[in-house]
Scaffold this active site. Sequence first.
Site, mmCIF file in Angstrom:
data_model
loop_
_atom_site.group_PDB
_atom_site.id
_atom_site.type_symbol
_atom_site.label_atom_id
_atom_site.label_comp_id
_atom_site.label_asym_id
_atom_site.label_seq_id
_atom_site.Cartn_x
_atom_site.Cartn_y
_atom_site.Cartn_z
ATOM 1 N N ASP A 13 -6.919 2.959 4.279
ATOM 2 C CA ASP A 13 -5.573 3.386 4.997
ATOM 3 C C ASP A 13 -6.108 4.407 6.079
ATOM 4 O OD1 ASP A 13 -4.498 1.594 3.372
ATOM 5 O OD2 ASP A 13 -3.907 3.333 1.876
ATOM 6 N N LYS A 16 -7.502 1.265 10.251
ATOM 7 C CA LYS A 16 -8.511 0.174 10.811
ATOM 8 C C LYS A 16 -7.687 -0.852 11.548
ATOM 9 C CE LYS A 16 -9.607 -0.516 6.524
ATOM 10 N NZ LYS A 16 -9.003 0.754 5.762
ATOM 11 N N GLY A 40 -3.879 -3.366 3.366
ATOM 12 C CA GLY A 40 -2.692 -3.421 4.230
ATOM 13 C C GLY A 40 -3.126 -2.692 5.576
ATOM 14 N N HIS A 41 -2.686 -3.700 6.378
ATOM 15 C CA HIS A 41 -3.211 -3.079 7.700
ATOM 16 C C HIS A 41 -2.116 -3.011 8.715
ATOM 17 C CE1 HIS A 41 -7.635 -4.257 6.995
ATOM 18 N NE2 HIS A 41 -7.270 -3.420 6.106
ATOM 19 N N GLN A 223 -10.470 -2.001 2.908
ATOM 20 C CA GLN A 223 -10.887 -0.810 1.852
ATOM 21 C C GLN A 223 -11.806 0.072 2.719
ATOM 22 O OE1 GLN A 223 -11.011 -4.355 0.480
ATOM 23 N NE2 GLN A 223 -8.845 -3.839 0.351
ATOM 24 N N PRO A 303 3.279 6.489 -2.882
ATOM 25 C CA PRO A 303 3.066 7.757 -2.321
ATOM 26 C C PRO A 303 1.580 7.875 -2.198
ATOM 27 C CG PRO A 303 4.428 8.346 -3.879
ATOM 28 C CD PRO A 303 3.953 6.891 -4.212
HETATM 29 P P1 GDP Z 1 -5.751 0.644 7.343
HETATM 30 O O1 GDP Z 1 -5.325 -0.076 6.144
HETATM 31 O O2 GDP Z 1 -6.851 1.278 7.654
HETATM 32 O O3 GDP Z 1 -5.372 -0.248 8.639
HETATM 33 O O4 GDP Z 1 -4.509 1.714 7.588
HETATM 34 P P2 GDP Z 1 -2.974 1.347 7.285
HETATM 35 O O5 GDP Z 1 -2.307 0.781 8.088
HETATM 36 O O6 GDP Z 1 -2.617 1.289 5.873
HETATM 37 O O7 GDP Z 1 -2.548 2.936 7.351
HETATM 38 C C1 GDP Z 1 -2.508 3.802 8.305
HETATM 39 C C2 GDP Z 1 -1.373 4.435 8.757
HETATM 40 O O8 GDP Z 1 -1.352 5.414 9.875
HETATM 41 C C3 GDP Z 1 -0.145 3.151 9.316
HETATM 42 O O9 GDP Z 1 1.019 3.714 9.129
HETATM 43 C C4 GDP Z 1 -0.500 3.506 10.644
HETATM 44 O O10 GDP Z 1 0.683 3.053 11.772
HETATM 45 C C5 GDP Z 1 -0.721 5.034 10.917
HETATM 46 N N1 GDP Z 1 -1.617 5.507 12.285
HETATM 47 C C6 GDP Z 1 -2.783 4.918 12.506
HETATM 48 N N2 GDP Z 1 -3.311 5.779 13.400
HETATM 49 C C7 GDP Z 1 -2.366 6.957 13.702
HETATM 50 C C8 GDP Z 1 -2.251 7.968 14.508
HETATM 51 O O11 GDP Z 1 -3.335 8.171 15.256
HETATM 52 N N3 GDP Z 1 -1.304 8.721 14.539
HETATM 53 C C9 GDP Z 1 -0.389 8.523 13.422
HETATM 54 N N4 GDP Z 1 0.846 9.333 13.530
HETATM 55 N N5 GDP Z 1 -0.152 7.439 12.746
HETATM 56 C C10 GDP Z 1 -1.195 6.542 12.863
HETATM 57 P P1 IMO Z 2 -6.801 -0.810 3.201
HETATM 58 O O1 IMO Z 2 -7.683 -2.151 3.819
HETATM 59 C C1 IMO Z 2 -6.348 1.979 0.100
HETATM 60 C C2 IMO Z 2 -7.481 0.856 -3.939
HETATM 61 C C3 IMO Z 2 -6.332 0.605 -4.821
HETATM 62 C C4 IMO Z 2 -7.143 1.296 -6.108
HETATM 63 C C5 IMO Z 2 -8.578 0.627 -5.881
HETATM 64 C C6 IMO Z 2 -8.673 -0.718 -6.682
HETATM 65 O O2 IMO Z 2 -5.595 -1.007 3.431
HETATM 66 O O3 IMO Z 2 -7.494 0.512 3.472
HETATM 67 P P2 IMO Z 2 -7.868 -3.162 -6.193
HETATM 68 O O4 IMO Z 2 -6.631 -3.884 -6.237
HETATM 69 O O5 IMO Z 2 -8.698 -3.222 -5.084
HETATM 70 O O6 IMO Z 2 -8.690 -3.507 -7.494
HETATM 71 O O7 IMO Z 2 -7.749 -1.652 -6.429
HETATM 72 O O8 IMO Z 2 -8.644 0.366 -4.620
HETATM 73 N N1 IMO Z 2 -7.277 0.058 -2.785
HETATM 74 C C7 IMO Z 2 -6.991 0.599 -1.638
HETATM 75 N N2 IMO Z 2 -6.750 2.030 -1.210
HETATM 76 N N3 IMO Z 2 -6.559 1.031 1.058
HETATM 77 C C8 IMO Z 2 -6.780 -0.247 0.705
HETATM 78 O O9 IMO Z 2 -7.165 -0.970 1.563
HETATM 79 C C9 IMO Z 2 -7.086 -0.472 -0.702
HETATM 80 N N4 IMO Z 2 -7.571 -1.373 -1.262
HETATM 81 C C10 IMO Z 2 -7.716 -1.268 -2.594
HETATM 82 O O10 IMO Z 2 -5.375 1.689 -4.813
HETATM 83 O O11 IMO Z 2 -7.307 2.513 -6.184
HETATM 84 MG MG MG Z 3 -4.200 0.074 4.468
#
Ligand code: GDP
Ligand code: IMO
Ligand code: MG
Length: 423
Positions: A13, A16, A40-41, A223, A303
């Site tokens: 998270d 990416k 979840g991207h 991940q 959360p």
């Molecule tokens: P990923 O799984 O690595 O693609 O990241 P996620 O989408 O799960 O979580 C990143 C969160 O941070 C998302 O809600 C994005 O919209 C938000 N986000 C990414 N870059 C920034 C930033 O530079 N500033 C702020 N405020 N939010 C960001």
């Molecule tokens: P992105 O691509 C954050 C975590 C789960 C758990 C552990 C194992 O959005 O960054 P799993 O279901 O893979 O067997 O769970 O890995 N986890 C993530 N945490 N971002 C992710 O992907 C994750 N994918 C798995 O919360 O702790």
């Molecule tokens: Mg994510």
Amino acid sequence: MATRVVVGTQWGDEGKGKYIDMLAGDSDMVVRFSGGNNAGHTIVADGVKYALHLIPSGILHKGKTCIIGNGVVVDPAVLLKEMKGLNEKGVSTDNLLISDRAHVIMPYHKELDELQEKFRGSNSIGTTKRGIGPAYSDKTERSGIRVCDLIDEEVFAQKVRANLEVKNLIIEKVYGGEKFDAEQIISEYSAYAKELKKHVVDTNDIVFDAIEAGKNILFEGAQATFLDLDFGTYPYVTSSNPVAGGVCTGAGVGPVSINEVYGVLKAYTSRVGAGPFPTEQDNEIGDTIRELGWEYGTTTGRPRRCGWLDAVMIRYAARVNGLTALAINHVDTIGKLDKIKLCVAYKKDGAVIKHFPSSLKELAKCEPVYEDFDGWNVDISNVKTYDGLPENAKKYLKRIEELTGVKVKFIGVGKDREQTITV
Ligand code: GDP
Ligand code: IMO
Ligand code: MG
């Protein structure tokens, strides 16, 4: 030509998806190489929010070939739902290709994920319960069902029946769950197979040809380094190899074909799920970061645990992935705090160490050594250049570069793809 890899350097998270979407603009092909719909991207493009779980985040750009590589585990129902969701928003999925070697997540994988987590009790991993671990277990145990099997009615039926003979015993006798009906699964999945068939190919050939032709290819990590099966905080990890090396096995690419590896991090740290987290702030500071950064899971809505940035982790990630540049997000978010701490080393058994321990017992003994920084309490969400950033932000970024030995190339100052500074 350039082959670029985007990986997470923390516990996922990091944002990416935002960079994949941005870099996809000048790429010909975007390839996912590991994980499944545990990812979840989030992408915010022109004010519209998209949450992608399986489909490469390049899909929002017209005409890019988007590939789900052999290293990914695919839940066909989830994939079809995601495709339909995009189509409804006017995004075409015609250019989506699925590796015939990717493994399929079956209903019994999801059930086993639930049952195993329950059985672990207080030692539960906090998985996303999407069947990821059990699907990869079957892959290594050699009882997995691949996409090439899914689209072959005869082979698929045979494999489901054979697998359920064992799986049902485990589900019923070991975990006290309810057994599955093979014929029902066969009928449900044959409908998915019909819909997906036209997207299924041997993607390795396509990636290889693109490299040969000098195309721009982007490999999308899911991940992150500390969720990696080998390099993460085992057993609190996922079941695949999200590090850059995963591109080789998860997309069928030789190591010398990779040009750039971008490591994405947040200006702080978050983690969702259980496991160690040395700089965690399970207090008002963590709560403030969570609210300022809106740290709630894209996949499960949980959360996220929040804490200070840990440079020991990023340095380790730089080595394990061979990072050529850093992409740091939420620089806007962290600057809203008056005082910021950055972990520069750990203190363990009276000594200062800069290495991330393998043993969780040793890691538990580590106390972060912090350096203090002042926040930059101004709105930077519209800043477009590095020079336009406040001095305090530059100081923080410079120190991260020094500690990790890697240059910052991208700076995130907001959610939107436009809110990125390229250094
Ligand atoms: P990923 O799984 O690595 O693609 O990241 P996620 O989408 O799960 O979580 C990143 C969160 O941070 C998302 O809600 C994005 O919209 C938000 N986000 C990414 N870059 C920034 C930033 O530079 N500033 C702020 N405020 N939010 C960001
Ligand atoms: P992105 O691509 C954050 C975590 C789960 C758990 C552990 C194992 O959005 O960054 P799993 O279901 O893979 O067997 O769970 O890995 N986890 C993530 N945490 N971002 C992710 O992907 C994750 N994918 C798995 O919360 O702790
Ligand atoms: Mg994510």
